[in-house]
Design a protein around this motif. Structure first.
Motif, PDB file in Angstrom:
ATOM      1  N   ALA A  23      16.081  82.901  51.973  1.00 22.45           N
ATOM      2  CA  ALA A  23      15.620  82.016  50.902  1.00 22.45           C
ATOM      3  C   ALA A  23      14.098  81.973  50.861  1.00 22.45           C
ATOM      4  N   LEU A  24      13.475  81.879  52.034  1.00 22.31           N
ATOM      5  CA  LEU A  24      12.010  81.886  52.087  1.00 22.31           C
ATOM      6  C   LEU A  24      11.468  83.238  51.638  1.00 22.31           C
ATOM      7  N   GLU A  25      12.089  84.307  52.074  1.00 23.42           N
ATOM      8  CA  GLU A  25      11.650  85.645  51.669  1.00 23.42           C
ATOM      9  C   GLU A  25      11.694  85.780  50.152  1.00 23.42           C
ATOM     10  N   THR A  26      12.727  85.225  49.519  1.00 26.55           N
ATOM     11  CA  THR A  26      12.838  85.277  48.061  1.00 26.55           C
ATOM     12  C   THR A  26      11.698  84.502  47.408  1.00 26.55           C
ATOM     13  N   LEU A  27      11.361  83.318  47.962  1.00 23.28           N
ATOM     14  CA  LEU A  27      10.229  82.530  47.436  1.00 23.28           C
ATOM     15  C   LEU A  27       8.917  83.307  47.568  1.00 23.28           C
ATOM     16  N   VAL A  28       8.726  83.905  48.732  1.00 22.86           N
ATOM     17  CA  VAL A  28       7.493  84.671  48.961  1.00 22.86           C
ATOM     18  C   VAL A  28       7.405  85.820  47.962  1.00 22.86           C
ATOM     19  N   MET A  29       8.477  86.558  47.809  1.00 25.38           N
ATOM     20  CA  MET A  29       8.471  87.699  46.882  1.00 25.38           C
ATOM     21  C   MET A  29       8.246  87.236  45.443  1.00 25.38           C
ATOM     22  N   ARG A  30       8.763  86.075  45.093  1.00 23.37           N
ATOM     23  CA  ARG A  30       8.645  85.547  43.734  1.00 23.37           C
ATOM     24  C   ARG A  30       7.190  85.225  43.387  1.00 23.37           C
ATOM     25  N   TYR A  31       6.429  84.725  44.344  1.00 20.13           N
ATOM     26  CA  TYR A  31       5.089  84.220  44.034  1.00 20.13           C
ATOM     27  C   TYR A  31       3.945  84.942  44.738  1.00 20.13           C
ATOM     28  N   LYS A  32       4.258  85.961  45.522  1.00 24.33           N
ATOM     29  CA  LYS A  32       3.207  86.594  46.326  1.00 24.33           C
ATOM     30  C   LYS A  32       2.071  87.161  45.471  1.00 24.33           C
ATOM     31  N   ASP A  33       2.383  87.788  44.345  1.00 25.94           N
ATOM     32  CA  ASP A  33       1.330  88.390  43.524  1.00 25.94           C
ATOM     33  C   ASP A  33       0.391  87.333  42.947  1.00 25.94           C
ATOM     34  N   LYS A  34       0.943  86.250  42.442  1.00 31.11           N
ATOM     35  CA  LYS A  34       0.110  85.196  41.850  1.00 31.11           C
ATOM     36  C   LYS A  34      -0.775  84.538  42.906  1.00 31.11           C
ATOM     37  N   ILE A  35      -0.197  84.235  44.051  1.00 29.76           N
ATOM     38  CA  ILE A  35      -0.965  83.552  45.092  1.00 29.76           C
ATOM     39  C   ILE A  35      -2.028  84.485  45.671  1.00 29.76           C
ATOM     40  N   TYR A  36      -1.643  85.720  45.996  1.00 33.84           N
ATOM     41  CA  TYR A  36      -2.617  86.665  46.556  1.00 33.84           C
ATOM     42  C   TYR A  36      -3.755  86.921  45.566  1.00 33.84           C
ATOM     43  N   THR A  37      -3.425  87.121  44.304  1.00 38.74           N
ATOM     44  CA  THR A  37      -4.455  87.391  43.300  1.00 38.74           C
ATOM     45  C   THR A  37      -5.428  86.230  43.178  1.00 38.74           C
ATOM     46  N   SER A  38      -4.918  85.002  43.189  1.00 42.95           N
ATOM     47  CA  SER A  38      -5.817  83.846  43.080  1.00 42.95           C
ATOM     48  C   SER A  38      -6.748  83.771  44.290  1.00 42.95           C
ATOM     49  N   ILE A  39      -6.232  84.081  45.476  1.00 46.56           N
ATOM     50  CA  ILE A  39      -7.074  84.087  46.678  1.00 46.56           C
ATOM     51  C   ILE A  39      -8.111  85.194  46.582  1.00 46.56           C
ATOM     52  N   PHE A  40      -7.679  86.385  46.211  1.00 46.65           N
ATOM     53  CA  PHE A  40      -8.595  87.527  46.136  1.00 46.65           C
ATOM     54  C   PHE A  40      -9.718  87.280  45.126  1.00 46.65           C
ATOM     55  N   LEU A  41      -9.388  86.659  43.992  1.00 46.31           N
ATOM     56  CA  LEU A  41     -10.419  86.389  42.984  1.00 46.31           C
ATOM     57  C   LEU A  41     -11.467  85.400  43.492  1.00 46.31           C
ATOM     58  N   LEU A  42     -11.080  84.511  44.386  1.00 42.31           N
ATOM     59  CA  LEU A  42     -12.050  83.574  44.963  1.00 42.31           C
ATOM     60  C   LEU A  42     -12.837  84.204  46.101  1.00 42.31           C
ATOM     61  N   ILE A  43     -12.153  84.937  46.959  1.00 41.47           N
ATOM     62  CA  ILE A  43     -12.756  85.464  48.188  1.00 41.47           C
ATOM     63  C   ILE A  43     -13.467  86.801  47.970  1.00 41.47           C
ATOM     64  N   LYS A  44     -12.893  87.656  47.128  1.00 41.68           N
ATOM     65  CA  LYS A  44     -13.453  88.978  46.814  1.00 41.68           C
ATOM     66  C   LYS A  44     -13.549  89.891  48.042  1.00 41.68           C
ATOM     67  N   ASP A  45     -12.603  89.739  48.954  1.00 40.38           N
ATOM     68  CA  ASP A  45     -12.521  90.596  50.133  1.00 40.38           C
ATOM     69  C   ASP A  45     -11.035  90.795  50.428  1.00 40.38           C
ATOM     70  N   LYS A  46     -10.582  92.031  50.297  1.00 37.14           N
ATOM     71  CA  LYS A  46      -9.153  92.342  50.405  1.00 37.14           C
ATOM     72  C   LYS A  46      -8.550  91.878  51.730  1.00 37.14           C
ATOM     73  N   TYR A  47      -9.222  92.194  52.838  1.00 29.96           N
ATOM     74  CA  TYR A  47      -8.665  91.889  54.150  1.00 29.96           C
ATOM     75  C   TYR A  47      -8.672  90.389  54.435  1.00 29.96           C
ATOM     76  N   LEU A  48      -9.744  89.735  54.048  1.00 27.96           N
ATOM     77  CA  LEU A  48      -9.810  88.286  54.223  1.00 27.96           C
ATOM     78  C   LEU A  48      -8.779  87.590  53.333  1.00 27.96           C
TER      79      LEU A  48
END
Length: 193
Positions: A23-48
Motif C-alpha cells: 500500500a505504501l509502495e503504491t502511494l510512493v509510486m503515485r506521487y513520487k514524480d510530483k514530490i521529487y520534481t517540487s524538491i528538485f525545482l527548489l534545490i536544483k541539485d539532483k543528488y541532494l
C-alpha cells in the motif's frame, strides 16, 4: 478487492497501517514524480533532491506508523508540505555553514572570480553600494565608524577597538546595532541588495 492502484489514498493509508507494505509502495509510486520534481525545482541539485525525497518518505512512514496522520483526503498536500519544510531546513543549515576564509581573512568566494561580470551587474552593484553609503550616513557616528573600518578597511575587531579607544565588546556591540539599524532602514524603504 480492487487492485492497489485503484484504491484511494485513505484506503492505502489504512492498509499500510494494518501492515500492508504494498500500500505504501503504491502511494510512493503515485506521487513520487510530483514530490521529487517540487524538491528538485527548489534545490536544483539532483543528488541532494534524491536525499531529501527519501527523507520525506521516512517522515511519512514514521508519521503513518505512529498513527499521527490526520490530514484526511489530503495526502499529497501533506507530503508536499513535508518536502517543502525539509528544503527550507536544508537552506537554513547552508546559511549557518561557516564561511571559508583565506589567510588574509577574506571570504574565499570574494577572492575567486569565475566569470567576467557584465555591465548590467556592475551597474546594479554600483547602485547597491550607493544605497548602502547613503544609509551608512544616517547611522550614529560610532556605529558607522565600526562598520566602515570592518567592511571597507577590513580591520579585525581588535584593531577597531584599538583604533577607536574602546573595548572589543563595545566594538562588537556597535557593529551589531549598526547592522540592525541598516536592516531597519532597508525594511522601511523596501530595499533589497
Amino acid at each position: 478487492m480492487q487492485p492497489m492502484h485503484q484504491l484511494s489514498d485513505q484506503q492505502l493509508i489504512r492498509l499500510f497501517a494494518d501492515g500492508n507494505a504494498l500500500a505504501l509502495e503504491t502511494l510512493v509510486m503515485r506521487y513520487k514524480d510530483k514530490i521529487y520534481t517540487s524538491i528538485f525545482l527548489l534545490i536544483k541539485d539532483k543528488y541532494l533532491a534524491e536525499d531529501i525525497f527519501q527523507d520525506v518518505f521516512i517522515r511519512v512512514i514514521d508519521t503513518l506508523r505512529s498513527g499521527r496522520y490526520t490530514d484526511e483526503g489530503k495526502f499529497l498536500p501533506w507530503a508536499m508540505r513535508i518536502a517543502h519544510n525539509l528544503c527550507v531546513d536544508h537552506f537554513r543549515r547552508v546559511r549557518r555553514t561557516p564561511v571559508i576564509k583565506t589567510s588574509d581573512d577574506r571570504d574565499i568566494f570574494e577572492v575567486l572570480h569565475f566569470t567576467e561580470e557584465g555591465a548590467d551587474k556592475k551597474m546594479m552593484q554600483r547602485q547597491s553600494h550607493d544605497r548602502v553609503r547613503k544609509m551608512l550616513d544616517k547611522l550614529p557616528e560610532e556605529q558607522r565608524e565600526v562598520i566602515v573600518l570592518r567592511h571597507y578597511g577590513e580591520l579585525s575587531f581588535k584593531e577597531i577597538a584599538e583604533h577607536t579607544n574602546c573595548s572589543i565588546n563595545t566594538a562588537l556591540g556597535r557593529m551589531r546595532y549598526g547592522l540592525i539599524n541598516l536592516r531597519k532602514m532597508m525594511a522601511e524603504k523596501q530595499i533589497a541588495l
